[in-house]
Design an enzyme around this catalytic site. Structure first.
Site, PDB file in Angstrom:
ATOM      1  N   TRP A 112       3.868   2.658   0.007  1.00 23.61           N
ATOM      2  CA  TRP A 112       4.498   1.160  -0.274  1.00 23.61           C
ATOM      3  C   TRP A 112       4.890   1.364  -1.668  1.00 23.61           C
ATOM      4  CZ3 TRP A 112       0.973   1.858   3.627  1.00 23.61           C
ATOM      5  CH2 TRP A 112       1.263   1.410   4.757  1.00 23.61           C
TER       6      TRP A 112
ATOM      7  N   ARG B  22      -8.341   0.717   5.816  1.00 21.45           N
ATOM      8  CA  ARG B  22      -7.818   0.585   7.088  1.00 21.45           C
ATOM      9  C   ARG B  22      -8.733   0.483   8.135  1.00 21.45           C
ATOM     10  NH1 ARG B  22      -4.531   4.454  10.327  1.00 21.45           N
ATOM     11  NH2 ARG B  22      -3.389   3.437  11.890  1.00 21.45           N
TER      12      ARG B  22
ATOM     13  N   HIS C 167      -9.091  -2.317  10.976  1.00 18.55           N
ATOM     14  CA  HIS C 167      -8.874  -2.428  12.344  1.00 18.55           C
ATOM     15  C   HIS C 167     -10.216  -2.562  13.132  1.00 18.55           C
ATOM     16  CE1 HIS C 167      -4.786  -0.088  12.761  1.00 18.55           C
ATOM     17  NE2 HIS C 167      -4.892  -1.247  11.561  1.00 18.55           N
TER      18      HIS C 167
HETATM   19 FE1  CCH Z   1      -1.860  -1.752   7.536  1.00 15.97          FE
HETATM   20  N1  CCH Z   1      -0.747  -0.267   8.205  1.00 15.97           N
HETATM   21  N2  CCH Z   1      -0.856  -3.034   8.795  1.00 15.97           N
HETATM   22  N3  CCH Z   1      -3.048  -3.403   6.690  1.00 15.97           N
HETATM   23  N4  CCH Z   1      -2.744  -0.431   6.440  1.00 15.97           N
HETATM   24  C1  CCH Z   1      -0.710   0.967   7.921  1.00 15.97           C
HETATM   25  C2  CCH Z   1      -1.552   1.646   6.848  1.00 15.97           C
HETATM   26  C3  CCH Z   1      -2.625   0.842   6.039  1.00 15.97           C
HETATM   27  C4  CCH Z   1       0.307  -2.512   9.531  1.00 15.97           C
HETATM   28  C5  CCH Z   1       0.761  -1.387   9.721  1.00 15.97           C
HETATM   29  C6  CCH Z   1       0.235  -0.329   9.245  1.00 15.97           C
HETATM   30  C7  CCH Z   1      -2.823  -4.588   7.036  1.00 15.97           C
HETATM   31  C8  CCH Z   1      -1.936  -5.113   7.928  1.00 15.97           C
HETATM   32  C9  CCH Z   1      -1.058  -4.292   8.681  1.00 15.97           C
HETATM   33  C10 CCH Z   1      -3.845  -0.720   5.471  1.00 15.97           C
HETATM   34  C11 CCH Z   1      -4.514  -1.777   5.298  1.00 15.97           C
HETATM   35  C12 CCH Z   1      -4.071  -3.100   5.865  1.00 15.97           C
HETATM   36  C13 CCH Z   1       0.070   1.958   8.733  1.00 15.97           C
HETATM   37  C14 CCH Z   1       0.087   3.430   8.430  1.00 15.97           C
HETATM   38  C15 CCH Z   1       0.558   1.155   9.651  1.00 15.97           C
HETATM   39  C16 CCH Z   1       1.995   1.363  10.623  1.00 15.97           C
HETATM   40  C17 CCH Z   1      -0.801   4.347   9.163  1.00 15.97           C
HETATM   41  C18 CCH Z   1      -0.883   5.645   9.199  1.00 15.97           C
HETATM   42  O1  CCH Z   1       0.210   6.114   9.599  1.00 15.97           O
HETATM   43  O2  CCH Z   1      -1.619   6.143   8.673  1.00 15.97           O
HETATM   44  C19 CCH Z   1       0.754  -3.867  10.125  1.00 15.97           C
HETATM   45  C20 CCH Z   1       1.866  -3.826  11.122  1.00 15.97           C
HETATM   46  C21 CCH Z   1      -0.136  -4.888   9.559  1.00 15.97           C
HETATM   47  C22 CCH Z   1       0.342  -6.579   9.714  1.00 15.97           C
HETATM   48  O3  CCH Z   1       1.367  -6.918  10.040  1.00 15.97           O
HETATM   49  C23 CCH Z   1      -4.024  -5.257   6.507  1.00 15.97           C
HETATM   50  C24 CCH Z   1      -4.426  -6.856   6.894  1.00 15.97           C
HETATM   51  C25 CCH Z   1      -4.704  -4.350   5.746  1.00 15.97           C
HETATM   52  C26 CCH Z   1      -6.069  -4.545   5.001  1.00 15.97           C
HETATM   53  C27 CCH Z   1      -6.625  -5.461   4.567  1.00 15.97           C
HETATM   54  C28 CCH Z   1      -4.019   0.419   4.599  1.00 15.97           C
HETATM   55  C29 CCH Z   1      -4.848   0.462   3.455  1.00 15.97           C
HETATM   56  C30 CCH Z   1      -3.362   1.273   5.129  1.00 15.97           C
HETATM   57  C31 CCH Z   1      -3.289   2.871   4.520  1.00 15.97           C
HETATM   58  C32 CCH Z   1      -3.922   3.730   5.208  1.00 15.97           C
HETATM   59  C33 CCH Z   1      -4.050   5.185   4.821  1.00 15.97           C
HETATM   60  O4  CCH Z   1      -4.520   6.037   5.446  1.00 15.97           O
HETATM   61  O5  CCH Z   1      -3.306   5.542   3.474  1.00 15.97           O
END
Ligand code: CCH
Length: 294
Positions: free
Chosen positions: A194, A45, A49
């Site tokens: 998820w 993530r 970002h």
């Molecule tokens: Fe995401 N993401 N993401 N994401 N994401 C969150 C967590 C992860 C969105 C929203 C969220 C991508 C696209 C999108 C990861 C990778 C990717 C969370 C929870 C939200 C909200 C954060 C938390 O509370 O910790 C949205 C909206 C979009 C697009 O529309 C893309 C693209 C990627 C990578 C290629 C990953 C991995 C996580 C898990 C992080 C963790 O700490 O477990």
């Protein structure tokens, strides 16, 4: 304000193949020795970002500069909780001070994906570190999980990824990274994973989207969807991928063909990490890829 920066060539002697291999091995060790088992997804993530701020029109944003080190970008709502990933990499930065933060964060994303069983991402060095906050991107470049209405959420997701130069298939592939990790109430306000295998890179996210039954969760938090067990979740932006006919056809493709997903993800993730990077060092990356070094 956003400022475009000049290309700065990187000396091959500074970022040699051996150097990259050593940093990659240190990231691998960090993940091997980490107790909770959830650092890998958070590193992915961070890389996303750091990179997903790219705007192809103004050619600003992207992983070059590692501007998330500075306020206001570090305080943008979308980046809540990413200090955990940045801090975890700090000891490696201290061991390899010549390696830029921008290279370190993107390499960490690639190594974490490989560590969790995902495809090998081609990674090339050459990113610089911004000196101060003047290169920070404005808030709002990363996607919101909900625009309050189905059509608006679909349009928002498409617009955010189109701005970075991605087509529908690439964006569906990238969001498949939600097979990994989870939402934390103290970071995004949402809760839960998820998939049931959140530290394994797989196409399970697409299978859950299609095969599970998703209903609105009733709770005090923001609108999110849950499966019948209440263990798994989907954001409204995740549901957009099955609500929209054009997105949905790629969800079906990747649910049925994990190899096609891995291939599409690897090339889209490389593009994500290289968007806006003007001084990629090809010579250091030539020969054996970094992931064959150990
Ligand atoms: Fe995401 N993401 N993401 N994401 N994401 C969150 C967590 C992860 C969105 C929203 C969220 C991508 C696209 C999108 C990861 C990778 C990717 C969370 C929870 C939200 C909200 C954060 C938390 O509370 O910790 C949205 C909206 C979009 C697009 O529309 C893309 C693209 C990627 C990578 C290629 C990953 C991995 C996580 C898990 C992080 C963790 O700490 O477990």
């Amino acid at each position: 304000t956003t400022v475009a920066y000049a290309a700065t060539p990187v000396e091959d002697s500074v970022v040699s193949k051996e150097h990259i291999a050593a940093v990659a091995a240190a990231i691998h060790d960090l993940l091997d020795n980490e107790e909770e088992g959830d650092l890998g997804p958070t590193l992915v993530r961070l890389a996303w970002h750091a990179s997903g701020t790219y705007d192809k029109e103004s050619r600003t944003g992207g992983s070059d500069g590692a501007t998330m080190r500075f306020s206001p970008e570090s305080d943008h709502g979308a980046n809540a909780g990413l200090h955990v990933a940045r801090n975890a990499l700090e000891p490696i930065k201290k061991l390899f001070p010549d390696f830029t933060y921008a290279d370190l964060w993107t390499l960490a994303g690639a190594v974490a994906i490989e560590h969790m069983g995902g495809p090998n991402i081609v990674w090339r060095p050459g990113r610089h570190d911004a000196k101060d906050a003047s290169e920070c991107t404005p808030d709002g470049r990363l996607p919101d999980a909900d625009k309050g209405q189905v059509g608006a959420t679909i349009r928002h997701v498409r617009a955010i990824f189109n701005r970075q130069g991605f087509d529908d298939r690439e964006m569906v592939a990238l969001i498949g990274a939600h097979a990994l990790g989870r939402c934390h109430t103290d970071r995004s306000g949402y809760t839960g994973p998820w998939t049931r295998a959140p530290t394994t890179f797989s196409n399970l996210y697409y299978k859950e989207l299609l095969e599970n039954t998703w209903t609105l969760k009733s709770w005090d938090g923001p609108d999110q969807f849950e499966d019948p067990t209440g263990d798994l979740m989907m954001l409204p932006s995740d549901m957009a991928l099955v609500w929209d006919r054009d997105f949905r056809k790629y969800v079906v493709e990747f649910a049925n063909d994990e190899e096609a997903f891995f291939k599409a993800f690897a090339s889209a993730f490389q593009k994500l990490e290289e968007n806006g990077v003007s001084a990629l060092n090809n010579s250091a990356a030539s020969g054996k890829p970094w992931y064959q070094f150990w």
